[in-house]
Design a protein around this motif. Structure first.
Motif, PDB file in Angstrom:
ATOM      1  N   UNK A 145    -109.655 141.711  20.250  1.00 59.44           N
ATOM      2  CA  UNK A 145    -110.390 141.967  19.008  1.00 59.44           C
ATOM      3  C   UNK A 145    -109.540 142.674  17.955  1.00 59.44           C
ATOM      4  N   UNK A 146    -108.473 143.348  18.374  1.00 56.42           N
ATOM      5  CA  UNK A 146    -107.620 144.061  17.419  1.00 56.42           C
ATOM      6  C   UNK A 146    -106.231 143.423  17.276  1.00 56.42           C
ATOM      7  N   UNK A 147    -105.890 142.450  18.128  1.00 57.57           N
ATOM      8  CA  UNK A 147    -104.598 141.767  18.023  1.00 57.57           C
ATOM      9  C   UNK A 147    -103.411 142.667  18.289  1.00 57.57           C
ATOM     10  N   UNK A 148    -103.532 143.539  19.290  1.00 60.86           N
ATOM     11  CA  UNK A 148    -102.480 144.525  19.545  1.00 60.86           C
ATOM     12  C   UNK A 148    -101.329 143.974  20.378  1.00 60.86           C
ATOM     13  N   UNK A 149    -100.155 144.568  20.193  1.00 59.68           N
ATOM     14  CA  UNK A 149     -99.064 144.383  21.145  1.00 59.68           C
ATOM     15  C   UNK A 149     -99.411 145.208  22.381  1.00 59.68           C
ATOM     16  N   UNK A 150     -98.878 144.817  23.537  1.00 61.49           N
ATOM     17  CA  UNK A 150     -99.206 145.557  24.761  1.00 61.49           C
ATOM     18  C   UNK A 150     -98.694 146.995  24.680  1.00 61.49           C
ATOM     19  N   UNK A 151     -97.553 147.207  24.024  1.00 62.35           N
ATOM     20  CA  UNK A 151     -97.023 148.572  23.871  1.00 62.35           C
ATOM     21  C   UNK A 151     -97.966 149.419  23.028  1.00 62.35           C
ATOM     22  N   UNK A 152     -98.629 148.797  22.062  1.00 60.61           N
ATOM     23  CA  UNK A 152     -99.588 149.514  21.221  1.00 60.61           C
ATOM     24  C   UNK A 152    -100.860 149.837  22.004  1.00 60.61           C
ATOM     25  N   UNK A 153    -101.218 148.943  22.906  1.00 62.11           N
ATOM     26  CA  UNK A 153    -102.424 149.152  23.719  1.00 62.11           C
ATOM     27  C   UNK A 153    -102.247 150.333  24.665  1.00 62.11           C
ATOM     28  N   UNK A 154    -101.130 150.369  25.387  1.00 59.55           N
ATOM     29  CA  UNK A 154    -100.954 151.405  26.409  1.00 59.55           C
ATOM     30  C   UNK A 154    -100.670 152.781  25.806  1.00 59.55           C
ATOM     31  N   UNK A 155    -100.302 152.832  24.524  1.00 62.78           N
ATOM     32  CA  UNK A 155    -100.058 154.128  23.879  1.00 62.78           C
ATOM     33  C   UNK A 155    -101.224 154.541  22.973  1.00 62.78           C
ATOM     34  N   UNK A 156    -102.296 153.757  22.979  1.00 58.57           N
ATOM     35  CA  UNK A 156    -103.461 154.080  22.147  1.00 58.57           C
ATOM     36  C   UNK A 156    -104.080 155.404  22.603  1.00 58.57           C
ATOM     37  N   UNK A 157    -104.411 156.244  21.649  1.00 56.62           N
ATOM     38  CA  UNK A 157    -104.929 157.583  21.961  1.00 56.62           C
ATOM     39  C   UNK A 157    -106.396 157.725  21.558  1.00 56.62           C
ATOM     40  N   UNK A 158    -107.057 158.657  22.199  1.00 53.19           N
ATOM     41  CA  UNK A 158    -108.439 158.966  21.821  1.00 53.19           C
ATOM     42  C   UNK A 158    -108.501 159.391  20.353  1.00 53.19           C
ATOM     43  N   UNK A 173     -94.141 148.936  15.858  1.00 51.76           N
ATOM     44  CA  UNK A 173     -92.682 148.963  15.934  1.00 51.76           C
ATOM     45  C   UNK A 173     -92.111 149.906  14.881  1.00 51.76           C
ATOM     46  N   UNK A 174     -91.069 150.643  15.291  1.00 49.75           N
ATOM     47  CA  UNK A 174     -90.440 151.568  14.372  1.00 49.75           C
ATOM     48  C   UNK A 174     -91.342 152.723  13.982  1.00 49.75           C
ATOM     49  N   UNK A 175     -92.346 153.000  14.844  1.00 49.06           N
ATOM     50  CA  UNK A 175     -93.307 154.091  14.597  1.00 49.06           C
ATOM     51  C   UNK A 175     -94.094 153.913  13.299  1.00 49.06           C
ATOM     52  N   UNK A 176     -94.175 152.656  12.828  1.00 53.12           N
ATOM     53  CA  UNK A 176     -94.966 152.382  11.636  1.00 53.12           C
ATOM     54  C   UNK A 176     -96.445 152.354  12.018  1.00 53.12           C
ATOM     55  N   UNK A 177     -97.260 153.009  11.214  1.00 53.42           N
ATOM     56  CA  UNK A 177     -98.683 153.099  11.522  1.00 53.42           C
ATOM     57  C   UNK A 177     -99.512 152.191  10.613  1.00 53.42           C
ATOM     58  N   UNK A 178    -100.587 151.657  11.183  1.00 52.59           N
ATOM     59  CA  UNK A 178    -101.504 150.833  10.410  1.00 52.59           C
ATOM     60  C   UNK A 178    -102.913 151.057  10.942  1.00 52.59           C
ATOM     61  N   UNK A 179    -103.894 150.769  10.129  1.00 49.58           N
ATOM     62  CA  UNK A 179    -105.286 150.855  10.562  1.00 49.58           C
ATOM     63  C   UNK A 179    -105.828 149.443  10.736  1.00 49.58           C
ATOM     64  N   UNK A 180    -106.418 149.197  11.915  1.00 47.45           N
ATOM     65  CA  UNK A 180    -106.944 147.868  12.245  1.00 47.45           C
ATOM     66  C   UNK A 180    -108.457 147.973  12.454  1.00 47.45           C
ATOM     67  N   UNK A 181    -109.230 147.070  11.853  1.00 47.96           N
ATOM     68  CA  UNK A 181    -110.685 147.103  12.070  1.00 47.96           C
ATOM     69  C   UNK A 181    -111.019 146.866  13.540  1.00 47.96           C
ATOM     70  N   UNK A 182    -112.082 147.500  14.018  1.00 45.61           N
ATOM     71  CA  UNK A 182    -112.538 147.277  15.389  1.00 45.61           C
ATOM     72  C   UNK A 182    -114.045 147.076  15.361  1.00 45.61           C
ATOM     73  N   UNK A 183    -114.498 145.997  15.989  1.00 41.03           N
ATOM     74  CA  UNK A 183    -115.910 145.651  15.965  1.00 41.03           C
ATOM     75  C   UNK A 183    -116.760 146.564  16.827  1.00 41.03           C
ATOM     76  N   UNK A 184    -118.057 146.574  16.552  1.00 44.41           N
ATOM     77  CA  UNK A 184    -118.980 147.441  17.303  1.00 44.41           C
ATOM     78  C   UNK A 184    -119.048 147.052  18.772  1.00 44.41           C
ATOM     79  N   UNK A 185    -118.900 145.763  19.070  1.00 47.34           N
ATOM     80  CA  UNK A 185    -118.945 145.314  20.460  1.00 47.34           C
ATOM     81  C   UNK A 185    -117.807 145.929  21.262  1.00 47.34           C
ATOM     82  N   UNK A 186    -116.591 145.886  20.702  1.00 50.03           N
ATOM     83  CA  UNK A 186    -115.429 146.473  21.385  1.00 50.03           C
ATOM     84  C   UNK A 186    -115.565 147.985  21.480  1.00 50.03           C
ATOM     85  N   UNK A 187    -116.112 148.605  20.457  1.00 52.47           N
ATOM     86  CA  UNK A 187    -116.357 150.048  20.500  1.00 52.47           C
ATOM     87  C   UNK A 187    -117.257 150.414  21.684  1.00 52.47           C
ATOM     88  N   UNK A 188    -118.269 149.595  21.923  1.00 49.83           N
ATOM     89  CA  UNK A 188    -119.198 149.861  23.029  1.00 49.83           C
ATOM     90  C   UNK A 188    -118.489 149.791  24.380  1.00 49.83           C
TER      91      UNK A 188
END
Length: 299
Positions: A145-158, A173-188
């Motif tokens: 739902x967010x189209x993440x790289x696996x490295x981004x997934x395993x380092x995702x923080x609360x 990559x390169x410690x660049x930050x971005x905001x990605x929309x996340x749907x209510x279903x995935x939030x649940x």
């Protein structure tokens, strides 16, 4: 090859500090130069990075041609070009020995994708009786739902979860930050894992803010996520070679097919160049035809 050590060390520092590349990327670029120095050493060629010329490089490329496919050769040449361009940038050299080195012609490799039904089947194959079920469901839902790289997934923080605003903060990559929309279903799914399973794990120091944990309270490795997906593919008899990245490709392809514009997809994927995102235009030519027939004034 002592003459190469200092330059390669400084080059790695440049890649890390000034270009902001990840540890993996820096290692890969340094490995390209290491291949060249290994070749020079084996052939007893005492040539410094400032003395090496096009003929030496061409001999090296011919040497590795037998063991590397065209795509790998192109990657190697690109890495060496980066190194010698760095030497010019720092005024160590005036010219690059890579100027006339030809890059092998390679076709653009189109990424494998999954259908929505195949993604549903993979997630449905997660055994609900296992302790890690909620975590694995939440991970795959987040990947897709967010189209993440696996490295981004395993380092995702609360602390990266901004559910009230409907976004997650991703460090790419390169410690660049971005905001990605996340749907209510995935939030649940994430909340279910966090509130019913994660809160019962004894968390190791340093991982208190890590979202997805293994049973020992540490962060997951990329290899572990790959293994989980591979086992699910086997369980449903999926005859495709897939990886965590396949979910990312599927995310972009499905968005494109449903009418999303490339610029928006680029921002969500965190691609530095729109050219990287454009590869998805090649996946479905019927979509391109549909766009023309819908939007062109002479349709």
């Amino acid at each position: 090859m002592k003459s190469w050590v200092k330059y390669v060390k400084d080059y790695k520092t440049y890649l890390k500090i000034e270009r902001g590349l990840s540890v993996n990327s820096v290692t890969n670029y340094a490995f390209d130069v290491q291949r060249l120095t290994d070749y020079l050493q084996v052939n007893e060629m005492e040539i410094s990075p400032l003395q090496i010329n096009e003929d030496h490089i061409q001999q090296f490329i011919y040497h590795v041609a037998a063991e590397l496919n065209p795509r790998s050769r192109a990657r190697l040449i690109s890495g060496l070009k980066s190194f010698f361009n760095y030497l010019i940038f720092e005024d160590y050299r005036k010219t690059t020995p890579m100027e006339l080195i030809e890059v092998p012609k390679i076709g653009r490799k189109l990424p494998d994708t999954l259908s929505v039904n195949e993604i549903d089947q993979l997630i449905a194959a997660i055994d609900p009786q296992k302790d890690e079920a909620e975590r694995n469901i939440a991970m795959l839902e987040t990947l897709y739902s967010c189209g993440l790289r696996v490295s981004e997934l395993v380092t995702l923080k609360l602390s990266d979860l901004f559910f009230e605003e409907g976004f997650v903060k991703i460090t790419g990559k390169g410690n660049k930050q971005r905001f990605v929309p996340i749907g209510t279903s995935t939030q649940k799914f994430i909340n279910l894992y966090r509130d019913t399973k994660r809160n019962k794990i004894t968390i190791k120091k340093g991982h208190e803010d890590t979202l997805f944990l293994n049973r020992r309270g540490s962060g997951l490795t990329r290899a572990m996520v790959f293994t989980i997906i591979k086992n699910l593919a086997t369980a449903i008899g999926l005859h495709k070679i897939i990886s965590p990245h396949t979910f990312r490709h599927s995310f972009a392809t499905h968005l494109l097919k449903n009418g999303a514009d490339l610029r928006s997809i680029q921002l969500m994927l965190g691609h530095e160049s729109i050219t990287t995102t454009e590869i998805y235009m090649h996946l479905d030519r019927s979509f391109i035809k549909q766009v023309l027939n819908t939007y062109h004034p002479r349709r």
